[in-house]
Design an enzyme around this catalytic site. Structure first.
Site, short mmCIF file in Angstrom:
data_model
loop_
_atom_site.label_atom_id
_atom_site.label_comp_id
_atom_site.label_asym_id
_atom_site.label_seq_id
_atom_site.Cartn_x
_atom_site.Cartn_y
_atom_site.Cartn_z
N GLU A 345 36.74 31.82 -43.69
CA GLU A 345 37.02 30.76 -43.12
C GLU A 345 35.94 29.34 -43.11
O GLU A 345 36.52 28.28 -42.96
CB GLU A 345 36.91 31.13 -41.46
CG GLU A 345 38.00 32.31 -41.08
CD GLU A 345 37.48 33.39 -41.02
OE1 GLU A 345 36.38 33.65 -41.87
OE2 GLU A 345 37.72 34.50 -40.09
N ASP A 388 29.32 7.76 -75.84
CA ASP A 388 29.19 6.72 -77.03
C ASP A 388 27.66 6.40 -77.79
O ASP A 388 26.75 7.02 -77.10
CB ASP A 388 29.70 5.40 -76.47
CG ASP A 388 30.08 4.47 -77.68
OD1 ASP A 388 30.07 4.79 -78.68
OD2 ASP A 388 30.56 3.25 -77.30
N ASP A 651 31.53 2.81 -70.37
CA ASP A 651 31.11 1.63 -69.65
C ASP A 651 32.34 0.69 -69.77
O ASP A 651 32.11 -0.52 -69.13
CB ASP A 651 29.77 1.29 -69.70
CG ASP A 651 29.43 0.96 -71.29
OD1 ASP A 651 30.34 0.80 -72.00
OD2 ASP A 651 28.28 0.43 -71.31
N ASP A 655 36.95 2.56 -72.79
CA ASP A 655 36.62 3.64 -72.45
C ASP A 655 37.59 4.36 -71.44
O ASP A 655 37.42 5.55 -71.13
CB ASP A 655 35.18 4.15 -71.90
CG ASP A 655 34.22 3.71 -73.08
OD1 ASP A 655 34.31 4.04 -74.43
OD2 ASP A 655 33.12 2.97 -72.91
N ASN A 719 35.57 45.22 -45.62
CA ASN A 719 36.08 45.48 -44.20
C ASN A 719 37.63 45.68 -44.13
O ASN A 719 37.92 46.44 -43.17
CB ASN A 719 35.60 44.23 -43.52
CG ASN A 719 34.22 44.13 -43.41
OD1 ASN A 719 33.28 45.10 -43.35
ND2 ASN A 719 33.63 42.89 -43.06
N ASN A 744 33.74 37.35 -36.88
CA ASN A 744 33.93 36.43 -37.92
C ASN A 744 33.20 35.03 -37.46
O ASN A 744 32.42 34.44 -38.47
CB ASN A 744 35.33 36.16 -37.85
CG ASN A 744 36.38 37.28 -38.51
OD1 ASN A 744 35.61 38.10 -39.01
ND2 ASN A 744 37.49 37.20 -38.47
N ASP A 748 30.60 33.55 -39.82
CA ASP A 748 30.61 31.91 -40.05
C ASP A 748 29.48 31.17 -39.88
O ASP A 748 28.91 30.28 -40.76
CB ASP A 748 31.83 31.38 -39.29
CG ASP A 748 33.22 31.99 -39.75
OD1 ASP A 748 33.34 32.51 -40.64
OD2 ASP A 748 34.11 31.80 -38.94
#
Length: 913
Positions: A345, A388, A651, A655, A719, A744, A748
């Site tokens: 979760e 480059d 740049d 490119d 589990n 849980n 968490d």
């Protein structure tokens, strides 16, 4: 000496400076739509006539060499719009939030929350949906911060331009400095050294003009530009047809937005502005659609693995309970709780937190902006970095390598006279600054303390891109009545002006070719003595010269490049060099930096390969030369096809295709606007060392995410298996839905520490990739081991509680399993702290970091004490007998030993051979 006149292409028979010429010779701009530039009309003329003259271009734009009237310019600005690039529209907060829901993990969690609400499992539903909202808010906030930082970097391509405008038909043109946004088609502008070309233009006049086009084409050397109006030369410049030659960027009379003036000056007419320029056309809306990145592919694969498990679990629980225990839909909440228990979760929250934290530290400590959070993971997964040469490995400026005499051996005379030429050409021709080659020659002469001040300048013929040489006339000390002509320039141009026999000319040409093949640039130097005279010198005097030798130059290396390349190699990253330069030049640069170029593949070889063959070659070859933007993008795509996670550093406009094709596009903050908009990561400067920092941060975050996934999924799977087994063996539910939810929640909270962990140093040495198949192997093996520990705990509970199935026995069983689950989870967090796999698949372990130790300790304390508190009673748990804790300690000790042994075996199995 008189000033050297500009070469002119605008004047000629029938030319006129009057924009209000008779309508018979004017092509009006009718049909142009509001908001559009006049460029389509001009381009249509170009297509129709193959290569129009400057006069034809001026007429098609309803302009003239004296520029537009202010009234005309105002009308065109209102009609065609400002000369600015299309900007990104800001993304609203609601849209950004909803876009975060497209993350597969977040979507899975949202579905589980809705399912939990549908079966009235309100606690599970509320917790799950809160996690979804928190994850989306975190991601939205971090991406909003990155967007603000990127917006602060936006700059115009040029700020102002020198424009010729007139107040009335009979008024003289006046040069004005105007914002580039106010330029319109038909404007006549002036260009000088250092100016950025503010729009697409056609040259009318020029003097020694050279232009840097590296942002558009990748060429590191300035390109000579000059007006061309002779029909035969226009046809040659235009080429035989569409697609022939090198395209419009090779046309000497055309300059394009995004380029800059290296030397010389010129006057030009604007042919296209705004969205109609080639600069803007190189980056259209369709180019923004990027393929799936490494993070997208990893998340997609792991998500579907989880989805299959989750879809399979509830039906299995329901069918098993119905068949063996005769239970019906009353077990549905428990079945959903089991499915939720399998789900990590906290994954969306931990992924977002880890990436956002890494991105924030990068921005604060190294000035690196991560615009798209998943790109930080992609940085950590990179195993190939494409760069480059110019500006990355080299400094975009030459330095003198050697001075060679006629024999080809070292001789300082050639450099001495080249410096004399450069100094007096600069001073007598009234040039504002030396070009890059002259600057390199003067710097080298200064280092060698050449006595240049002893000479007296007489005259200069500055560099001309047509002649390809420059000449200075000087008076030498003690040589009264004699002038010395010193000429330097392109080898062929100088040799043809020297008094040499054919055999000697061929020998010198071959000598120059050998040096050039070694990756060096050459300047040829010659000299002649002439009787002193008062009249001006001209190009006709550049004859019968005595050849002195060559000055060789190479690109100046970036000081940090060598160390950065070594660091990247230590991190398991292969560097590929993709450049538009000559093969010999780039190969020499690589060798100077300690990077073995191996086989250099040129553009013509790339064109001859199919996509499949190119994928094989791209994996093997280190250097690709003479690359066009399309070649770069094709090579990057081929590397991804070969299974490599690829980053690209660029740049310029040239490119853009490769930036889109890569898993992660990288650019410096001084890149052109559209490159910054396209890139996923913006560096403080174009430096490989900065990339190393970014990659380290990416591996840091990705290592923590991988650790969380491995530990959580293996524990959850264990589990679930234990729950399924207990549900079949026990006459009651092994754990109540509320207990599953609290368990849980504890997991968490503790697992949030993974986002702040500091991985072992070994983790940072190899690319971190989330491979679904590898995760499946890991979680299956360690999940079964976890389930074994749970089943052993059932046996302990049965012995300690004497197998009681009464209400009190059920509460004690629930307490015992709850405690064991939290203790085994704490144990796993400490003993299975891994950092992911390198290229060879090696799993790296380490001792738990500070946050993990604290979280594991807290989890163990809750597991031991919660069943003894009033809250435990409310949740249906009770106190346990002391015998259980003694037996549980034995089980945990055996489990810890098994974990260590299994991890060692797993590491040995996946370690590189």
């Amino acid at each position: 000496m008189g000033s050297v006149p500009e070469s002119s292409a605008a004047a000629g028979p029938g030319s006129t400076d009057d924009p209000d010429a008779p309508s018979a010779v004017v092509v009006p701009m009718a049909g142009a739509k509001a908001g559009r530039s006049a460029a389509p009309d001009v381009l249509a003329d170009v297509a129709a006539t193959a290569a129009p003259t400057s006069l034809q271009v001026l007429r098609s734009l309803d302009s003239g060499p004296r520029g537009l009237l202010e009234e005309q310019a105002g009308e065109r600005l209102a009609r065609f719009g400002e000369n600015t690039l299309p900007a990104w529209r800001p993304v609203s907060w609601p849209r950004r939030f909803l876009r975060s829901l497209r993350d597969p993990f977040t979507s899975v969690l949202l579905c589980l929350g809705l399912v939990s609400a549908a079966v009235a499992s309100w606690g599970t539903a509320c917790v799950t949906l809160v996690l979804v909202v928190v994850s989306c808010l975190l991601r939205s906030a971090e991406e909003h911060r990155a967007d603000r930082s990127t917006a602060a970097l936006r700059e115009l391509v040029a700020t102002t331009a020198t424009v010729l405008r007139r107040t009335g038909p009979d008024a003289a043109p006046r040069a004005r400095e105007l914002p580039v946004g106010e330029l319109v088609p038909g404007d006549v502008i002036r260009l000088g050294p250092g100016d950025l070309v503010p729009a697409d233009v056609r040259l009318l006049r020029a003097s020694g003009l050279t232009v840097h086009q590296s942002a558009l084409t990748g060429e590191s050397v300035p390109v000579a530009k000059h007006p061309v109006d002779t029909p035969s030369r226009l046809r040659a410049a235009a080429g035989p047809g569409p697609g022939a030659g090198e395209g419009p960027f090779a046309r000497p009379e055309l300059c394009f937005q995004g380029s800059s003036v290296a030397s010389g000056s010129g006057t030009a007419v604007v042919t296209a502005t705004g969205a109609e320029t080639r600069f803007a056309a190189a980056y259209d809306g369709s180019a923004r659609r990027r393929g799936t990145s490494a993070f997208d592919r990893s998340v997609h694969g792991i998500s579907w693995t989880l989805i299959r498990f989750m879809l399979l679990t509830p039906p299995l629980v329901l069918m098993a309970n119905a068949a063996l225990r005769g239970r019906g839909l009353e077990t549905l909440p428990f079945a959903v709780a089991v499915a939720v228990g399998l789900t990590p979760e906290m994954l969306p929250v931990i992924v977002t937190t880890a990436l956002a934290r890494g991105a924030s530290l990068l921005a604060r400590n190294h000035g690196v902006i991560v615009k798209r959070l998943p790109a930080l993971h992609d940085l950590g997964a990179i195993d190939v970095l494409c760069v480059d040469k110019t500006g990355t490995l080299t400094q975009d400026r030459p330095v003198v390598e050697s001075s060679l005499g006629v024999s080809g051996r070292s001789d300082p005379e050639a450099l001495h006279w080249a410096a004399v030429n450069a100094l007096w050409t600069l001073q007598l021709a009234d040039l504002p600054a030396p070009d890059a080659l002259d600057e390199a020659v003067l710097d080298a002469a200064e280092e060698r303390e050449e006595p240049l001040s002893a000479y007296e300048g007489v005259a200069a013929l500055p560099f001309d891109p047509v002649r390809r040489l420059a000449t200075a006339v000087v008076r030498r000390p003690g040589r009264l009545g004699v002038h010395t002509l010193v000429t330097k320039g392109a080898v062929e141009a100088v040799l043809e002006r020297c008094a040499l026999d054919e055999a000697e000319r061929i020998r010198l040409g071959e000598l120059a070719a050998r040096e050039t093949a070694g990756g060096l640039r050459l300047i040829a130097v010659a000299r002649a003595e002439r009787p002193a005279r008062p009249r001006a010198y001209s190009t006709a005097d550049e004859r019968g010269l005595t050849f002195l030798g060559f000055v060789t130059l190479r690109d100046a290396l970036t000081p940090s490049a060598s160390d950065a390349l070594a660091a990247l190699d230590d991190r398991g990253i292969t560097v590929k060099v993709l450049t538009g330069d000559d093969p010999g030049t780039v190969a020499r640069t690589c060798r100077d930096l300690g990077l073995d170029p191996g086989e250099v593949m040129a553009a013509e070889q790339i064109d001859a390969l199919s996509d499949g063959k190119l994928a094989q070659a791209a994996d093997r070859v280190t250097v690709f030369a003479r690359c066009t933007p399309e070649h770069k993008a094709r090579i990057v795509s081929a590397l991804r096809t070969a299974g490599r996670t690829t980053g690209f550093l660029g740049d310029g406009v040239n490119d853009l295709p490769a930036l889109h094709a890569a898993d992660v596009g990288i650019c410096p903050r001084n890149a052109v606007d559209v490159a910054r908009e396209t890139a996923d990561v913006v560096l403080a400067e174009k430096d490989l060392a900065a990339i190393d920092h970014a990659i380290t941060a990416g591996r840091h975050s990705s290592g923590n995410i991988a650790t969380y996934l491995r530990i959580t999924l293996s524990s959850n799977l264990g589990n679930v298996i234990a729950m399924l087994a207990a549900g079949l063996m026990l006459p009651f539910l092994p754990m109540l839905p509320a207990q599953v939810l609290v368990q849980n929640l504890c997991f968490d909270v503790a697992q949030l520490a993974f986002a702040f962990d500091r991985p072992a140093s070994e983790v940072l040495r190899w690319p971190t990739v989330l491979r679904p198949r590898d995760f499946l192997h890991f979680i299956t093996g360690f999940g079964l081991l976890n389930a074994t520990a749970d089943l052993a705990t059932f046996t302990v509970l049965a012995f300690a509680l004497h197998g009681s199935a009464t209400s009190g026995g059920q509460e004690a069983f629930h307490s015992g399993w709850f405690t064991e689950n939290l203790l085994t989870q704490a144990l796993v967090m400490l003993l299975l702290r891994t950092g992911g796999r390198g290229i060879g698949g090696r799993v790296v372990g380490g001792h738990g970091g500070g946050p993990l130790r604290v979280a594991a300790f807290g989890l163990a304390v809750v597991g031991l004490l919660l069943p003894l508190t009033p809250l435990g009673g409310l949740l249906g748990m009770s106190a346990l007998p002391p015998l259980y804790y003694l037996l549980l300690a034995t089980v945990l000790a055996l489990y810890a030993y098994a974990l260590r042994a299994a991890r060692t075996r797993y590491e040995q199995k996946w370690s590189p051979s």
